[in-house]
Design a protein around this motif. Structure first.
Motif, PDB file in Angstrom:
ATOM      1  N   GLN A 105       0.822  -1.218   0.000  1.00  0.00           N
ATOM      2  CA  GLN A 105       0.000   0.000   0.000  1.00  0.00           C
ATOM      3  C   GLN A 105       0.853   1.265   0.000  1.00  0.00           C
ATOM      4  N   GLY A 106       2.187   1.117  -0.056  1.00  0.00           N
ATOM      5  CA  GLY A 106       3.074   2.257  -0.149  1.00  0.00           C
ATOM      6  C   GLY A 106       3.566   2.784   1.190  1.00  0.00           C
ATOM      7  N   ASP A 107       3.277   2.120   2.263  1.00  0.00           N
ATOM      8  CA  ASP A 107       3.720   2.523   3.591  1.00  0.00           C
ATOM      9  C   ASP A 107       4.774   1.528   4.044  1.00  0.00           C
ATOM     10  N   SER A 108       5.953   2.008   4.444  1.00  0.00           N
ATOM     11  CA  SER A 108       7.027   1.095   4.808  1.00  0.00           C
ATOM     12  C   SER A 108       7.034   0.703   6.288  1.00  0.00           C
ATOM     13  N   THR A 109       6.124   1.259   7.098  1.00  0.00           N
ATOM     14  CA  THR A 109       6.091   0.972   8.517  1.00  0.00           C
ATOM     15  C   THR A 109       4.862   0.160   8.872  1.00  0.00           C
ATOM     16  N   PRO A 110       5.042  -1.119   9.209  1.00  0.00           N
ATOM     17  CA  PRO A 110       3.877  -1.931   9.599  1.00  0.00           C
ATOM     18  C   PRO A 110       3.347  -1.480  10.946  1.00  0.00           C
ATOM     19  N   GLN A 111       2.043  -1.555  11.104  1.00  0.00           N
ATOM     20  CA  GLN A 111       1.402  -1.184  12.366  1.00  0.00           C
ATOM     21  C   GLN A 111       1.307  -2.409  13.254  1.00  0.00           C
ATOM     22  N   ARG A 112       1.399  -2.190  14.544  1.00  0.00           N
ATOM     23  CA  ARG A 112       1.262  -3.276  15.513  1.00  0.00           C
ATOM     24  C   ARG A 112      -0.173  -3.508  15.832  1.00  0.00           C
TER      25      ARG A 112
END
Length: 112
Positions: A105-112
């Motif tokens: 989706q273009g976001d390099s930081t996964p959410q917890r």
């Protein structure tokens, strides 16, 4: 059942040895319902068990915060995994899946 699957909602059948169910309840990261042979049900967190005691037992903190409540193995009819597994989806594999989804989706930081 694999190590990645949660026990949440599991009601073991009579074919599963009680000692195995108790070990899984001890490792479970949520509340369980212990059904005693006198039909009393205790809902809480199994934090201790002693298989080597003269009378093997489990210890539980119930949802009201009372405890420890000690229940001998011989007094346990069943254990149901009724509470939410607080660690479900928090494994490294789940994190990698979230990371791959975020990257797609273009976001390099996964959410917890």
């Amino acid at each position: 059942m694999t190590s990645e699957q949660s026990l949440e909602g599991w009601t073991p059948g009579p074919d599963v040895p009680l000692a195995d169910v108790i070990d899984r309840a001890f490792d479970y990261r949520g509340n369980v319902t212990v059904v005693r042979t006198d039909d009393v049900e205790i809902v809480g967190y199994v934090f201790n068990r002693d298989t080597l005691a003269a009378e093997p037992f489990v210890q539980i903190f119930d949802t009201a915060g009372d405890g420890p409540i000690t229940v001998p193995y011989a007094a346990i009819r069943a254990i149901r995994f009724t509470g939410r597994d607080t660690a479900a989806g928090n494994s490294y594999a789940a994190w990698l899946d979230r990371k791959a989804g975020a990257k797609a989706q273009g976001d390099s930081t996964p959410q917890r």
